[in-house]
Design an enzyme around this catalytic site. Structure first.
Site, PDB file in Angstrom:
ATOM      1  CG  ASP A 407     109.942  76.549  51.509  1.00 19.59           C
ATOM      2  OD1 ASP A 407     110.332  76.039  52.570  1.00 19.59           O
ATOM      3  OD2 ASP A 407     110.703  76.848  50.568  1.00 19.59           O
ATOM      4  CD  GLU A 410     111.431  77.470  58.350  1.00 20.49           C
ATOM      5  OE1 GLU A 410     111.596  78.413  57.557  1.00 20.49           O
ATOM      6  OE2 GLU A 410     111.041  76.355  58.006  1.00 20.49           O
ATOM      7  CG  ASP A 485     116.171  73.118  52.038  1.00 20.75           C
ATOM      8  OD1 ASP A 485     115.128  72.637  51.543  1.00 20.75           O
ATOM      9  OD2 ASP A 485     116.406  74.329  52.110  1.00 20.75           O
TER      10      ASP A 485
HETATM   11  C1  GLC Z   1     113.616  76.125  50.400  1.00 16.92           C
HETATM   12  C2  GLC Z   1     112.792  74.870  50.483  1.00 16.92           C
HETATM   13  C3  GLC Z   1     112.936  74.061  49.220  1.00 16.92           C
HETATM   14  C4  GLC Z   1     112.552  74.932  48.020  1.00 16.92           C
HETATM   15  C5  GLC Z   1     113.381  76.202  47.993  1.00 16.92           C
HETATM   16  C6  GLC Z   1     112.953  77.169  46.885  1.00 16.92           C
HETATM   17  O1  GLC Z   1     114.958  75.828  50.390  1.00 16.92           O
HETATM   18  O2  GLC Z   1     113.088  74.116  51.614  1.00 16.92           O
HETATM   19  O3  GLC Z   1     112.145  72.908  49.284  1.00 16.92           O
HETATM   20  O4  GLC Z   1     112.719  74.227  46.841  1.00 16.92           O
HETATM   21  O5  GLC Z   1     113.274  76.871  49.232  1.00 16.92           O
HETATM   22  O6  GLC Z   1     111.615  77.520  47.009  1.00 16.92           O
END
Ligand code: GLC
Length: 801
Positions: A407, A410, A485
């Protein structure tokens, strides 16, 4: 003189007339009087690469997007010239390069019709700020032309009239039309005059695409740096364009383990251990099938990757094992930001080895993420990827974690205006040192790649499972993905649908949304409708931020729980069908979801449809996207379809109303289809069954279906231990034949097929199996005509009157 608002900006430069032409096997070099070179390479009969240099010299030819396994070779290549053009002819394409302008036009080699032509074609602007060029291409847009693809853009399937940017961006609570968001997939397909082609602009800088937005008759694409370097891919079938793009940028290296195609439950975050167990136990108690449970950032010690919070998870190995005994695979999150902490071994090692990204003038790139101030590994350096892969040893080999979720790659940086690194950050780019402007869009891809290699090594002999948020073209080789998200709204359900279709036609089929919405909490009705859509996405996971309440299937009351169970059960029954579609994707590059335009491009009604799609090649699905709906209008593509719930026959090629109360949704099966189904299980391979079902739908005519199977994990299938059954049906007025042909050395546990014949238009008077007449008296008074037979049959012949 061409007038063009984009060109009216000062500073555009153009190629002049061609001065010299050289040929090197399948590559041609056209050099103009002002030293622009067009390097044109025939990759396949239907794929040509165009690469331009404005300096008389090309950069090192390196791409993260193109796979080394891409097919090359053509059947025919002829080069000729006339007074005005050079003409390159393959068995599929004719490409003309104009001598005075370097402009390109492409024609179908069979019917000689125009497919696509440059408007101004290649032009550029010198970049004073950074050096190099801003490279641009403009092409004529035909009147009836439509455009598709481009990854995760949250807009209608057809992109005509819109303009986009590719720059992977952390986009919490993005909305319809937000651009850019998490992915950068600079590939689109177009269709005009029933001919489909695609363009892959393999440039990792920020790229822009304009689909007849600025000017009605022009399509253009440009990048903030790098080379004008694009692949023209001809169909004429859109499915072949997508397959060829997927061949170029790579199919997944292996099938996913079958459990990864099951249902996944996630939340930010399930902790401590007792909470995880409570959730998994409730799935089993309520008999809602589920294969994977996720641990979000709170499982770590102070958000340090590769550590555990020992208060909440005192013995991860034991917990993971206990979950596994109950059929749950544990998937954990791993982010790129490494906490600055000299006591933390991962940080210390990377610092000692000099693996972190640096600013242009030398200091490390420092940025805030969950753990506070972090440094970030430079995954574009092979040595760093190798080190990163090695970090998974304990997690995978020792603790038994089965999947990793990458995650914030980017990479996301908090509290800075551009949400990421500044442009000046330096990257190795596999030995082609550059700034973040060039590496930004591939950073997450290279992280996922390193993660994938770690899992591949330590999960062996099992298959790895990785999921990523950021992606560039080609990321599908290593990992699955989700859309980031989203929000628990009806609009986002619509977005989830178009995004999954768009990703599939951008070569990335293993994708899905956060079911129910990440931000905020859905009402039960929205959750149920989202589950209905989600079970038809290759990646099927409920996830939520947990800020506004829970999102497990049972928190919305019994009615919703029952609906969720019903649809998740359908997913589990259809697993052999999905696995076969996945196999076809990794073998042939065939997208698992097909937007209607991709399914039937000859029917112009499909060109602007966004809601309906075909799952695999035989099941038509259309989600309900509104509250309080009792059904909806939808377009049924041409041909005969059967209503999945009622078996009612529907003739396509028209829009119609379809009933669908909350416990239902519009699903249709193509006539002639043979749909394989497993019995319901609570998780993949929970049970050994003695038979599986084949739902066979009558067709007056012929149809082919396939069923792929193997050990559901491991790599034996690559050595021939798979089975591929091809079913051919031939239906006539009073006759129906089902033939089977089997390839491969794998033998599944089950011994029999339970074959259900749907919609036979005649009364059976005889059934022959492999030429032997069988007794079917028990069927005479039953409504459902079904037989149980040995799975190795060759032919079933039904006759009737
Ligand atoms: C980001 C991710 C989400 C995750 C969060 C905490 O917002 O996109 O899926 O739960 O981080 O790790």
């Amino acid at each position: 003189m061409i007038v063009n608002t984009e060109l009216e900006q000062k500073g555009n430069l153009f190629p002049s007339a061609i001065k010299t032409y050289e040929k090197d096997v399948d590559t041609l070099y056209f050099t103009t009087e002002n030293n622009v070179i067009l390097q044109l390479t025939v990759i396949r009969d239907s794929v040509i690469r165009f690469r331009y240099s404005t300096t008389g010299k090309f950069e090192n030819d390196f791409s993260y997007g193109i796979t080394i396994h891409a097919s090359r070779g053509y059947n025919f290549l002829e080069i000729s010239e006339n007074e005005t053009h050079y003409i390159i002819t393959t068995s599929k394409l004719i490409c003309k390069v104009e001598k005075i302008s370097l402009q390109v036009s492409l024609y179908d080699a069979v019917d000689l019709k125009l497919i696509n032509e440059d408007e101004i074609g290649f032009h550029w602007e010198e970049s004073y700020e950074f050096g190099g060029d801003i490279v641009k291409m403009s092409k004529i847009c035909q009147k009836s032309e439509s455009f598709y693809g481009l990854g995760d853009k949250p807009v209608s399937v057809n992109m005509k009239g819109k303009r986009f940017e590719n720059w992977v961006t952390d986009s919490y609570a993005f909305g319809k039309d937000t651009d850019p968001i998490y992915k950068a997939i600079p590939f689109y397909t177009a269709i005009q005059d029933n001919k489909s082609y695609g363009i892959f602009f393999d440039n990792t800088f920020k790229t822009h695409f304009d689909f007849a937005q600025e000017r009605r008759n022009v399509t253009s694409f440009w990048a903030q740096g790098g080379e004008m370097n694009y692949y023209f891919i001809y169909g004429p079938k859109m499915e072949d364009v997508v397959a060829n793009y997927t061949d170029l940028t790579g199919k997944p290296h292996a099938l996913p383990p079958l459990w990864a195609l099951g249902f996944h439950q996630c939340k930010w975050s399930y902790y401590p251990e007792s909470n995880v167990k409570e959730v998994t136990k409730t799935f089993r108690d309520l008999k809602i099938p589920c294969d994977a449970i996720y641990l979000d950032i709170d499982y770590m010690d102070g958000f340090r990757c590769f550590t555990w919070d020992k208060n909440h998870f005192p013995d991860p190995k034991r917990m993971v094992k206990e979950l596994e005994n109950d059929g749950f695979k544990t998937v954990v999150i791993i982010d790129p930001g490494i906490k600055i902490d000299l006591e933390y071994d991962v940080f210390k090692e990377a610092l000692d080895k000099d693996y972190f990204c640096k600013r242009a003038d030398g200091p490390y790139m420092k940025g805030k993420v969950w753990p506070g101030e972090c440094y970030f590994p430079d995954y574009t350096k092979p040595e760093v990827r190798e080190w990163w892969s090695g970090l998974f040893k304990e997690l995978i080999e020792e603790i038994g974690v089965k999947g990793v979720w990458n995650d914030m790659n980017e990479p996301a940086v908090m509290e800075v205006p551009n949400k990421s690194f500044p442009d000046d950050v330096r990257h190795d780019y596999d030995g082609n040192p550059c700034s973040h402007r060039k590496a930004h869009n591939v950073y997450g891809m290279q992280m996922a790649r390193a993660t994938y290699h770690g899992l591949k090594k330590y999960a062996y002999p099992k298959r790895p499972f990785v999921i990523t948020r950021a992606a560039y073209s080609g990321t599908q080789r290593y990992t699955s993905t989700w859309m980031g998200d989203n929000i628990a709204t009806w609009e986002h359900l619509w977005i989830a649908n178009v995004q999954a279709q768009r990703m599939a036609m951008s070569g990335f089929s293993f994708a899905g949304s956060d079911i129910g919405g990440f931000a905020e909490q859905p009402q039960g009705e929205l959750f149920a409708r989202w589950i209905q859509l989600g079970v038809f996405h290759a990646f099927c996971r409920v996830h939520s931020s947990g800020d506004h309440g829970d999102q497990e299937p049972w928190v919305f009351g019994d009615e919703i729980t029952d609906i969720v169970r019903k649809f998740v059960e359908i997913r589990y029954q259809l697993l052999p069908y999905l696995y076969t579609a996945f196999w076809s994707y990794i073998n042939n590059g065939t997208p698992i979801l097909k937007s209607l335009v991709l399914f039937d491009q000859e029917d112009p009604h499909t060109h602007y449809r966004s809601d309906e799609f075909v799952y695999g090649d035989k099941i038509l699905v259309c989600p309900i996207l509104e509250a309080n709906a009792k059904g909806r209008r939808m377009y049924i593509p041409r041909g005969i379809w059967y209503n999945f719930w009622t078996n009612e026959v529907v003739e396509g090629g028209k829009e119609m109303w379809v009933d669908a109360d909350l416990d239902s949704m519009p699903i249709f099966i193509k006539e002639g289809a043979v749909i394989p189904k497993y019995p319901v299980q609570q998780y993949v391979d929970e049970k050994k069954f003695d038979k599986i079902t084949l739902d066979v739908y009558y067709k007056n005519g012929k149809e082919k279906s396939q069923l792929y199977d193997d050990a559901h994990d491991g790599y034996d299938y690559k050595k021939g231990r798979y089975s591929l059954r091809t079913f051919k049906v031939t239906g006539k007025k009073e006759e129906f034949i089902l033939q089977q042909h089997k390839q491969g050395k794998f033998d599944a546990n089950y011994k029999e097929f339970h074959i259900i014949f749907h919609n036979l238009p005649f009364k059976i008077t005889s059934i022959q199996i492999d030429n032997v007449e069988i007794d079917f008296s028990h069927l005479k008074n039953t409504k459902t005509k079904s037989i149980i037979i040995n799975k190795e049959f060759t032919e079933i012949h039904l006759s009737g009157k």
